[in-house]
Write an enzyme that holds these catalytic residues in place. Structure first.
Site, mmCIF file in Angstrom:
data_model
loop_
_atom_site.group_PDB
_atom_site.id
_atom_site.type_symbol
_atom_site.label_atom_id
_atom_site.label_comp_id
_atom_site.label_asym_id
_atom_site.label_seq_id
_atom_site.Cartn_x
_atom_site.Cartn_y
_atom_site.Cartn_z
ATOM 1 C CE LYS A 1 -0.455 -0.384 5.095
ATOM 2 N NZ LYS A 1 -1.235 -0.977 6.047
ATOM 3 C CG MET B 1 7.453 24.337 -1.158
ATOM 4 S SD MET B 1 6.309 25.333 -2.240
ATOM 5 C CE MET B 1 4.979 25.643 -1.134
ATOM 6 C CE1 TYR C 1 9.475 32.914 3.992
ATOM 7 C CE2 TYR C 1 9.820 30.319 3.675
ATOM 8 C CZ TYR C 1 9.556 31.493 3.199
ATOM 9 O OH TYR C 1 9.408 31.795 1.713
ATOM 10 N NE ARG D 1 -7.209 0.110 9.935
ATOM 11 C CZ ARG D 1 -5.932 -0.099 9.703
ATOM 12 N NH1 ARG D 1 -5.100 0.917 9.383
ATOM 13 N NH2 ARG D 1 -5.238 -1.385 9.240
#
Ligand SMILES: *Cc1c(COP(=O)(O)O)cnc(C)c1O
Length: 372
Positions: free
Chosen positions: A26, A299, A251, A125
């Site tokens: 997966k 980013m 930043y 789940r």
């Protein structure tokens, strides 16, 4: 790819030749790239594949033809059923209603569809709650277009709580016995994820379902000697500068230089899967030396204190996950693991691996026999 083959062989040695091995692929094979990983696994000693949803299952079908058993860990949604039945992909059944819908679609396509039922022994789940599971699963026998190929459970804490897991296993086996007493013997029982496979050999049953271990990583709380991690995650130095005391980096200006330092700007950021949580925390390897990330991860770029690697140049390799040799002198090797990165980012190795950005942003480069 050689490491993948090696890990499959180690798992096979642990479980023996009779037990089935379902490879969990997966999330794009835990970020490693489904097509290359599945192609390699199809040439290894594995018996079946598991994925999370229909799109992943269809991708496997495109790669490997129709021969391979493919199990969906999630429930199939009703709009997905025509394709699922057409392609013989086994859904996980957790309710009688789901089973009825699959049966109706199979009838429409004039075929029988193989399914697996899940018993919830503590995961909370999907699956039939264990107390009433035998009675409800017994009712599925009345659906003529379903073939129940197996029954499984999933352990929530096999990595950290072996006693709890042992009880969940006992509960699961009890459900299987109740069904058998009612004349419904399950052809296959399975439970073990990587942690259970390593920590509790009783959970092996008829099949194991490792994910993380295939990729050479060991859940925290387990030991997995001899397994090899498949993946390295690398970028390059794009810019080198010196800064003096008082300069701020990135930043929010969360990092202020206390002295003269050498700073390398590196060509990856959170859009590549280098989490912003790693700001001011992670280390990376440059020139075989550990160098700390300084300031916020942006980013596309991060800044690294390269004072430990004074020879650093533009274009140098930077390792986020993997090994790097120190070129000068004794050729020692430094390593950062996905688990270590997960610790810095306050998460788990699974999320680090499948968080590495796909597509053109971070190309996957394969090596080893038959790598494409
Ligand atoms: C993801 C998953 C696995 C594999 O888990 P690992 O911890 O990666 O080995 C096995 N079974 C189920 C039901 C899963 O969802």
């Amino acid at each position: 790819m050689d490491a993948l083959r090696h890990n499959v062989a180690l798992i096979r040695r642990r479980i023996g030749p009779q037990t089935k091995l379902m490879a969990v692929v997966k999330a794009d094979a835990y970020g490693h790239g489904l097509s290359q990983v599945a192609a390699t696994l199809m040439q290894c000693d594995v018996d079946a594949f598991a994925v999370a949803n229909l799109n992943e299952a269809l991708e496997l079908r495109r790669l490997g033809g129709r021969g391979w058993p493919v199990l969906l860990f999630g429930s199939a949604l009703s709009f997905e059923l025509p394709k699922l039945v057409e392609q013989d992909i086994a859904p996980t059944i957790s309710t009688l209603e789901e089973a009825t819908l699959v049966n109706a679609e199979a009838e429409r396509q004039k075929k029988t569809v193989g399914v697996q039922v899940e018993v919830d022994t503590g995961m909370g789940r999907v699956g039939f709650w264990y107390e009433d599971a035998a009675r409800q699963i017994g009712q599925l026998a009345a659906l003529p277009h379903l073939r129940i190929d197996g029954m499984y459970t999933h352990f929530p804490s096999a990595d950290v709580n072996v006693n709890e897991t042992r009880q969940e296993l006992a509960v699961f086996i009890r459900v299987a016995h109740e069904l058998e007493a009612a004349g419904m013997k399950m052809p296959l029982l399975h439970a073990a994820n990587s942690a259970a496979l390593l920590n509790l050999s009783d959970t092996t049953l008829g099949m194991v379902r490792p994910g993380l271990l295939l990729y050479g990583l060991c859940p925290i709380g387990c030991v997995a000697p001899g397994f090899h991690p498949l993946l390295s995650f690398k970028a390059r130095v794009a810019f080198v500068k010196t800064v003096e005391a008082g300069r701020t980096i990135s930043y929010g200006q969360t990092f202020v230089a206390k002295q003269h330092m050498k700073i390398a700007t590196v060509t990856a950021g959170y859009s590549d899967g280098f989490s912003r949580n790693l700001s001011n925390r992670a280390e990376v390897l440059i020139g075989g030396k550990r160098c700390r990330v300084v300031g916020r991860v942006t980013m596309d770029q991060i800044m690294v204190d390269a004072s430990e690697a004074p020879e650093v140049h533009c274009g140098d390799e930077v390792v986020f996950i993997g090994r790097q040799t120190c070129p000068n002198g004794n050729k020692t090797e430094a390593e950062i693991t996905a688990a270590e990165m997960a610790g810095w980012a306050d998460t788990i190795a699974w999320e680090i691996l499948c968080g590495i950005t796909k597509t053109t942003r971070v190309p996957r480069v394969y090596s080893g026999a038959n790598a494409a």
